[in-house]
Structures are given as structure tokens and as C-alpha cells.
Design an enzyme around this catalytic site. Structure first.
Site, short mmCIF file in Angstrom:
data_model
loop_
_atom_site.label_atom_id
_atom_site.label_comp_id
_atom_site.label_asym_id
_atom_site.label_seq_id
_atom_site.Cartn_x
_atom_site.Cartn_y
_atom_site.Cartn_z
N ASN A 10 0.86 -1.19 0.00
CA ASN A 10 0.00 0.00 0.00
C ASN A 10 0.90 1.24 0.00
OD1 ASN A 10 -1.85 2.03 0.46
ND2 ASN A 10 -2.28 1.45 2.58
N HIS A 98 -9.72 1.14 4.87
CA HIS A 98 -8.41 1.29 5.51
C HIS A 98 -8.57 2.26 6.69
CE1 HIS A 98 -4.27 2.44 6.25
NE2 HIS A 98 -3.92 1.32 5.63
C1 PEP Z 1 -0.93 0.08 5.99
O1 PEP Z 1 -1.00 1.23 5.62
O2 PEP Z 1 -1.83 -0.70 5.64
C2 PEP Z 1 0.17 -0.35 6.84
C3 PEP Z 1 0.11 -1.51 7.41
O3 PEP Z 1 1.22 0.54 7.02
P1 PEP Z 1 2.66 0.22 7.70
O4 PEP Z 1 3.17 -1.06 7.08
O5 PEP Z 1 3.52 1.39 7.34
O6 PEP Z 1 2.44 0.07 9.16
#
Ligand code: PEP
Length: 255
Positions: A10, A98
Site C-alpha cells: 500500500n 483502511h
Molecule cells: C498500511 O498502511 O496498511 C500499513 C500496514 O502501514 P505500515 O506497514 O507502514 O504500518
């Protein structure tokens, strides 16, 4: 039932179109089809980069998804991007609910449920994101919160729709924080999600749905999460922006 391991990147509001394309070119150069045949790799770039990146990945196993969708198909809705438009721009998957959408854009369970249905109508595969905040965890409400978040979505789905669903368990306090639950805790949450899917549909169908863990996943910890029995992949933010850490995570999952 064998569920294929999924590594989903993502990119949030990062990477210009040229930067996304440069990353795509390098990733393809490093992507040995046989070596990575056991895992699915998926990139969620900005909506601007969907079309050019999908063109770049055409004919490769790397898949593309959108980070959000708006309701509707086409119409007088300034600034909106429907599932139909995203799909036609090369997206096959879409993140829905999200925590950053819930937190900063006011998306509630009801809207998230409608968006999951809109995604399916647009022939996109939704990845439904759920997870508790730090306060909810302190109050030991983790499982109740997820049950509510998932419970809002399931009544609107038939079995044929459910097969297209992926669920991502992302504790809000673990996103971008460097903090992670133990693999055992993350698996407990994933198992509860699978149980709920089984109640709504059937245990057999629930067995076919992929459940991801997300929140501060890195090359150091990704393998540990994936080895948990109910966790089938990772949704990764920060560590997916850098080609070396992305490839390191792929390597860690490939064998
Ligand atoms: C996300 O945005 O879905 C996420 C898990 O971010 P990070 O890996 O930076 O914690």
C-alpha cells in the site's frame, strides 16, 4: 485448503507517476517468475499511477489495486473515482475501509459496507480492512470491534461475492508505528475473522478466503506472521516503498 500467500504493497499518498514507473521497472527486473511462483505480489499505487503501472506489469504476475473507491459508476461527481473507472484503469483489487480512510475521511461501517458492494459490482476484488485502536485494545475490545466492523459488511454479501473478498487485520496502533502484536495475537484475530465468515457462509467457504495481517510489517517480521495458521499474507505500507525492503520481504516469503 491451500491459500496462496499474498504480499500487498500500500503506497498511500507516496510516489509520483515517474517514481512508481521506475519502481515497477526495477521490480520486474528483480522478479524471477519461478523463484516467486509460490506468492502473489500486489501493488496499490496512487490512482494516478494505476494505468501506467498496469501497462508496465501487463503480462507479468504482479497485480495492481486501488487504495479506495467512490460510489457510483459515472456521473456529475466532481473529484470522485468509481470502481468502474479504477477497473478500466487497470485495478483488479481495491482496499476498502483502511483505517486512514476511517480516521481522516470519516468512513463508517455503513459506508464501508456499501463500498464493498460497489467494488464487487464493478468487478473488483475488495480487501476489507479492519482493526482496533490502542484504546479499544486497552479495554480488551479487539474481537468485539472487529466483529462489528465485519458484521456490518457480511449481510450485503452472497457466497459468490464472498469468494472475491480478502480481509486485512490491521490494528490501528500498529500502522506506521513500529509496534506489532505477537504473531499469536494477530493469529487469534485472524481466526476470529475466519470463524465469523464461517458462521455467515460456511466453514468451507471461510477456509478459502485470504486473511492478511498489516501494521509495521518488515523483512524482519513478515515470515513470522505468515507462518501463523490463519494469516495468509501481509498488507504493507512503509516497508513497501523501498525496493530493497520490498524484495527482501518477497524473498522471505518465497520459500
Ligand atoms: C498500511 O498502511 O496498511 C500499513 C500496514 O502501514 P505500515 O506497514 O507502514 O504500518
Amino acid at each position: 485448503m491451500m491459500r496462496r500467500v499474498l504480499l500487498a504493497a500500500n503506497w498511500k499518498m507516496f510516489k509520483t507517476v515517474p517514481a512508481a514507473l521506475a519502481f515497477g521497472r526495477e521490480l520486474l527486473r528483480r522478479y524471477d517468475v519461478d523463484h516467486f511462483s509460490a506468492i502473489d505480489v500486489m501493488i496499490f499505487p496512487t490512482a494516478l499511477a494505476l494505468w501506467p503501472l498496469s501497462q508496465r506489469f501487463a503480462g507479468s504476475p504482479i497485480q495492481i489495486g486501488a487504495q479506495n473507491l467512490d460510489l457510483g459508476t459515472e456521473g456529475a461527481l466532481t473529484g470522485a473515482l468509481s470502481g468502474y473507472l479504477l477497473r478500466e484503469a487497470g485495478a483488479e483489487y481495491v482496499l476498502v475501509g483502511h483505517s486512514e480512510r476511517r480516521q481522516h475521511f470519516g468512513e463508517d461501517d455503513e459506508l464501508v459496507a456499501t463500498k464493498v458492494q460497489a467494488a464487487i459490482s464493478a468487478h473488483l476484488h475488495p480487501i476489507l480492512c479492519v482493526g482496533e485502536t490502542a484504546e479499544e485494545r486497552e479495554r480488551e475490545e479487539t474481537l468485539a470491534i472487529m466483529r462489528r466492523q465485519i458484521g456490518a459488511v457480511l449481510p450485503g454479501l452472497g457466497s459468490q461475492d464472498a469468494i472475491k473478498l480478502t480481509v486485512a487485520y490491521e490494528p490501528v496502533w500498529a500502522i506506521g508505528s513500529g509496534k506489532v502484536p505477537t504473531a499469536q495475537d494477530a493469529n487469534r484475530a485472524a481466526a476470529a475473522i475466519r470463524h465469523q465468515l464461517g458462521e455467515r457462509f460456511s466453514p468451507e467457504l471461510a477456509d478459502r478466503i485470504r486473511i492478511l495481517y498489516g501494521g509495521s510489517v518488515s523483512p524482519k517480521n513478515v515470515r513470522e506472521f505468515i507462518e501463523a495458521p490463519d494469516i495468509d499474507g501481509a498488507l504493507v505500507g512503509g516497508a513497501s516503498l523501498n525496493l530493497e525492503t520490498m524484495v527482501a520481504m518477497m524473498e522471505s516469503l518465497a520459500h
